[in-house]
Design a protein around this motif. Structure first.
Motif, PDB file in Angstrom:
ATOM      1  N   TYR A  22       3.735  -8.222   2.888  1.00 54.20           N
ATOM      2  CA  TYR A  22       3.686  -7.519   4.174  1.00 54.20           C
ATOM      3  C   TYR A  22       4.855  -8.002   5.015  1.00 54.20           C
ATOM      4  CZ  TYR A  22      -0.561  -5.036   3.174  1.00 54.20           C
ATOM      5  OH  TYR A  22      -1.461  -4.164   2.611  1.00 54.20           O
TER       6      TYR A  22
ATOM      7  N   ARG B  26      15.273  -1.344   8.378  1.00 58.19           N
ATOM      8  CA  ARG B  26      14.277  -0.817   9.304  1.00 58.19           C
ATOM      9  C   ARG B  26      13.343  -1.929   9.742  1.00 58.19           C
ATOM     10  NH1 ARG B  26      11.433   4.019   6.301  1.00 58.19           N
ATOM     11  NH2 ARG B  26      11.448   2.471   4.633  1.00 58.19           N
TER      12      ARG B  26
ATOM     13  N   PHE C 270       9.524  -2.713  11.927  1.00 59.86           N
ATOM     14  CA  PHE C 270       8.277  -2.185  12.460  1.00 59.86           C
ATOM     15  C   PHE C 270       7.603  -3.244  13.316  1.00 59.86           C
ATOM     16  CE2 PHE C 270       9.064  -0.166   8.343  1.00 59.86           C
ATOM     17  CZ  PHE C 270       9.059   1.177   8.706  1.00 59.86           C
TER      18      PHE C 270
ATOM     19  N   THR D  79       4.443  -3.984  13.407  1.00 60.68           N
ATOM     20  CA  THR D  79       3.418  -4.681  12.626  1.00 60.68           C
ATOM     21  C   THR D  79       3.866  -4.714  11.175  1.00 60.68           C
ATOM     22  OG1 THR D  79       1.707  -3.853  14.120  1.00 60.68           O
ATOM     23  CG2 THR D  79       0.983  -4.667  11.976  1.00 60.68           C
ATOM     24  N   ALA D  80       3.629  -5.856  10.528  1.00 63.19           N
ATOM     25  CA  ALA D  80       4.031  -5.983   9.127  1.00 63.19           C
ATOM     26  C   ALA D  80       3.352  -4.922   8.279  1.00 63.19           C
ATOM     27  CB  ALA D  80       3.666  -7.373   8.618  1.00 63.19           C
ATOM     28  N   ARG D  81       4.123  -4.316   7.382  1.00 59.55           N
ATOM     29  CA  ARG D  81       3.626  -3.218   6.537  1.00 59.55           C
ATOM     30  C   ARG D  81       3.759  -3.590   5.065  1.00 59.55           C
ATOM     31  NH1 ARG D  81       3.655   1.531   9.669  1.00 59.55           N
ATOM     32  NH2 ARG D  81       3.310   2.700   7.758  1.00 59.55           N
ATOM     33  N   ALA D  82       3.074  -2.800   4.248  1.00 59.06           N
ATOM     34  CA  ALA D  82       3.076  -3.063   2.808  1.00 59.06           C
ATOM     35  C   ALA D  82       4.482  -2.881   2.234  1.00 59.06           C
ATOM     36  CB  ALA D  82       2.095  -2.123   2.125  1.00 59.06           C
TER      37      ALA D  82
ATOM     38  N   VAL E 201       6.142   0.600   0.946  1.00 61.95           N
ATOM     39  CA  VAL E 201       5.414   1.587   0.148  1.00 61.95           C
ATOM     40  C   VAL E 201       4.412   2.335   1.021  1.00 61.95           C
ATOM     41  CG1 VAL E 201       5.694   0.427  -2.049  1.00 61.95           C
ATOM     42  CG2 VAL E 201       3.745  -0.162  -0.592  1.00 61.95           C
ATOM     43  N   ARG E 202       4.046   3.503   0.567  1.00 64.59           N
ATOM     44  CA  ARG E 202       3.106   4.345   1.321  1.00 64.59           C
ATOM     45  C   ARG E 202       1.750   3.650   1.424  1.00 64.59           C
ATOM     46  NH1 ARG E 202       2.708  10.112  -1.169  1.00 64.59           N
ATOM     47  NH2 ARG E 202       2.068   8.893  -2.975  1.00 64.59           N
ATOM     48  N   PRO E 203       1.041   3.896   2.509  1.00 66.34           N
ATOM     49  CA  PRO E 203      -0.288   3.286   2.638  1.00 66.34           C
ATOM     50  C   PRO E 203      -1.202   3.578   1.458  1.00 66.34           C
ATOM     51  CG  PRO E 203       0.393   4.170   4.746  1.00 66.34           C
ATOM     52  CD  PRO E 203       1.446   4.586   3.746  1.00 66.34           C
TER      53      PRO E 203
ATOM     54  N   ALA F 233      -0.213   1.293  -1.285  1.00 69.86           N
ATOM     55  CA  ALA F 233      -0.608  -0.091  -1.024  1.00 69.86           C
ATOM     56  C   ALA F 233      -2.086  -0.298  -1.339  1.00 69.86           C
ATOM     57  CB  ALA F 233      -0.317  -0.457   0.425  1.00 69.86           C
ATOM     58  N   ASP F 234      -2.878   0.751  -1.128  1.00 71.19           N
ATOM     59  CA  ASP F 234      -4.311   0.640  -1.411  1.00 71.19           C
ATOM     60  C   ASP F 234      -4.557   0.304  -2.876  1.00 71.19           C
ATOM     61  OD1 ASP F 234      -7.230   1.249  -0.772  1.00 71.19           O
ATOM     62  OD2 ASP F 234      -6.832   2.689  -2.376  1.00 71.19           O
ATOM     63  N   THR F 235      -3.723   0.833  -3.778  1.00 72.51           N
ATOM     64  CA  THR F 235      -3.930   0.559  -5.202  1.00 72.51           C
ATOM     65  C   THR F 235      -3.509  -0.857  -5.567  1.00 72.51           C
ATOM     66  OG1 THR F 235      -1.748   1.320  -5.934  1.00 72.51           O
ATOM     67  CG2 THR F 235      -3.452   2.983  -5.709  1.00 72.51           C
TER      68      THR F 235
ATOM     69  N   GLY G  72      -3.318   9.776   5.780  1.00 72.62           N
ATOM     70  CA  GLY G  72      -3.322   8.369   5.385  1.00 72.62           C
ATOM     71  C   GLY G  72      -2.512   8.134   4.134  1.00 72.62           C
ATOM     72  N   ILE G  73      -1.850   9.198   3.679  1.00 70.35           N
ATOM     73  CA  ILE G  73      -1.075   9.080   2.451  1.00 70.35           C
ATOM     74  C   ILE G  73       0.237   8.358   2.706  1.00 70.35           C
ATOM     75  CG2 ILE G  73       0.081  10.361   0.611  1.00 70.35           C
ATOM     76  CD1 ILE G  73      -2.939  10.583   0.524  1.00 70.35           C
ATOM     77  N   HIS G  74       0.982   8.857   3.689  1.00 72.73           N
ATOM     78  CA  HIS G  74       2.236   8.201   4.054  1.00 72.73           C
ATOM     79  C   HIS G  74       2.192   7.833   5.537  1.00 72.73           C
ATOM     80  CE1 HIS G  74       3.279  12.694   3.802  1.00 72.73           C
ATOM     81  NE2 HIS G  74       2.796  12.460   4.995  1.00 72.73           N
TER      82      HIS G  74
ATOM     83  N   GLU H  96       6.806   4.482   7.256  1.00 73.09           N
ATOM     84  CA  GLU H  96       7.846   4.182   6.255  1.00 73.09           C
ATOM     85  C   GLU H  96       8.458   5.484   5.738  1.00 73.09           C
ATOM     86  OE1 GLU H  96       4.630   4.125   5.504  1.00 73.09           O
ATOM     87  OE2 GLU H  96       4.742   5.719   4.017  1.00 73.09           O
TER      88      GLU H  96
ATOM     89  N   ASN I 189      -1.488  -1.856  10.575  1.00 74.03           N
ATOM     90  CA  ASN I 189      -0.364  -1.836   9.629  1.00 74.03           C
ATOM     91  C   ASN I 189      -0.113  -0.450   9.039  1.00 74.03           C
ATOM     92  OD1 ASN I 189      -2.395  -1.471   7.753  1.00 74.03           O
ATOM     93  ND2 ASN I 189      -2.207  -3.516   6.839  1.00 74.03           N
TER      94      ASN I 189
ATOM     95  N   GLU J  25      -2.219   1.447   7.357  1.00 76.31           N
ATOM     96  CA  GLU J  25      -3.086   1.827   6.251  1.00 76.31           C
ATOM     97  C   GLU J  25      -4.378   2.450   6.789  1.00 76.31           C
ATOM     98  OE1 GLU J  25      -3.396  -1.508   3.542  1.00 76.31           O
ATOM     99  OE2 GLU J  25      -1.244  -1.842   3.678  1.00 76.31           O
TER     100      GLU J  25
ATOM    101  N   ARG K 235      -5.533   9.962  -8.960  1.00 74.80           N
ATOM    102  CA  ARG K 235      -4.628   9.147  -8.137  1.00 74.80           C
ATOM    103  C   ARG K 235      -3.813   8.278  -9.078  1.00 74.80           C
ATOM    104  NH1 ARG K 235      -7.658   5.329  -4.381  1.00 74.80           N
ATOM    105  NH2 ARG K 235      -5.521   4.912  -3.743  1.00 74.80           N
TER     106      ARG K 235
ATOM    107  N   LEU L 262      -6.482   5.839 -11.492  1.00 73.27           N
ATOM    108  CA  LEU L 262      -7.556   5.994 -10.515  1.00 73.27           C
ATOM    109  C   LEU L 262      -7.915   7.463 -10.293  1.00 73.27           C
ATOM    110  CD1 LEU L 262      -6.434   3.422  -7.803  1.00 73.27           C
ATOM    111  CD2 LEU L 262      -7.996   3.075  -9.710  1.00 73.27           C
TER     112      LEU L 262
END
Lengths: 64, 277
Positions: free
Chosen positions: A8, A15, A17, A19-22, A31-33, A36-38, B21-23, B26, B61, B63, B123, B127
């Protein structure tokens, strides 16, 4: 456990941000949220076995 | 939901899918993530002609967040910033832990509408977002209990079968969003959109969602078929190749296209009447 390559970060040098991001240290990109979930421990995935990014960087085909 | 509806000048409901919530940031600096940012875009989109606001919540963050508390913060901010727009909360399955799927329905007040995914979606390589019938029926039951209108999200032809499975339990009119895009979704083309429309139950209203570059042509096609349209940064980050969009600009374009083809854009009151809210 979560992917060891998931970090993070607030900035990648180009760039920044608030808040720290994935951030994926394999491809050196934020990476996209949903991506990051995976990377969390929720799914029990491993980078060597399951991650398209890791396997592409390592030059691994899916049948290897 | 027919060409006659177009000829008769039925108002078109414009839904703005503001964040998803996909992107996140970033992918586009214009994508709103915080409650304040989402509320600002909501106000701009309502002023531009959107009557339905499709909402997700996020953590700091970027997500996705699924808790009632986070949805409450977004909904409160959006209600404060808008006049009369209809709030539609996502219960979407992508990245949502099953135990939390109903949390977005439990805000005070409840949203007037909520999404209901009709079946599984792949996914990545390993997944699947399952959306079992048990999950769908459980969410639908809670929506009915709370007086929330379900927006049935039909990602492919099989999901249309799943929608028809519960059609007798739906409040009139059934409202389905036909979703075209990559992966497990219906392949995007005007012919496939027409094919889905031809199979809708009698009396249904339909909304159209095309991902990325397909947003403009497929929503335009839907307007001619008497359908409604969904636009916004959740589904599409660009106005055209190389030109980043904003939520407001995407709604403005949808309204402009509707005007050009002769469909009046529904006010929130007209949308409530059309959708049976």
């Amino acid at each position: 456990m979560a992917c060891p390559h998931l970090a993070y970060r607030e900035s990648d040098g180009d760039r920044a941000f608030e808040t720290a991001r994935a951030y994926c240290t394999v491809v050196d990109e934020f990476v996209r949220p949903v991506r990051a979930d995976t990377c969390t421990e929720r799914y029990g995935l491993s980078p060597e076995r399951d991650c398209e990014y890791f396997r592409a960087e390592a030059g691994l085909d899916w049948d290897e | 939901m027919t060409y006659d509806d177009y000829l008769d000048g039925k108002p078109a409901v414009v839904t703005a899918a503001l964040t998803g919530g996909i992107h996140g940031k970033e992918a586009s600096p214009h994508l709103p993530e915080t409650p304040a940012e989402i509320a600002a875009d909501a106000a701009a989109c309502e002023a531009a002609g959107a009557s339905v606001l499709h909402l997700h919540a996020r953590r700091e963050n970027g997500e996705r967040a699924f808790s009632t508390e986070r949805f409450q913060a977004v909904a409160d901010a959006v209600r404060d910033a808008t006049d009369d727009a209809i709030l539609q909360h996502s219960t979407g399955g992508t990245a949502a832990p099953a135990a939390l799927r109903a949390e977005p329905l439990r805000t005070d007040p409840p949203p007037e509408m909520a999404s209901l995914d009709m079946g599984p979606l792949n996914r990545g390589r390993r997944l699947t977002s399952e959306n079992t019938r048990d999950t769908v029926d459980g969410l639908h039951a809670e929506m009915r209990e709370r007086g929330i209108k379900p927006e049935l999200e039909v990602f492919n032809d099989g999901h249309l079968n799943e929608a028809l499975r519960i059609v007798d339990d739906l409040a009139e009119p059934p409202y389905l969003t036909l979703i075209l895009g990559p992966g497990t979704l219906t392949p995007p083309s005007p012919r496939n959109l027409q094919h889905l429309v031809d199979q809708l139950p009698a009396g249904a209203e339909f909304n159209t969602l095309g991902f990325g570059r397909h947003q403009l042509p497929l929503t335009t096609h839907a307007l001619l078929l008497g359908g409604h349209v969904r636009v916004g940064l959740e589904d599409n980050l660009y106005l055209r190749a190389g030109e980043r969009a904003t939520n407001e600009a995407l709604v403005e374009r949808a309204v402009r296209v509707a005007d050009e083809v002769g469909r009046p854009v529904a006010t929130p009151a007209e949308a409530r009447d059309l959708l049976g809210l």
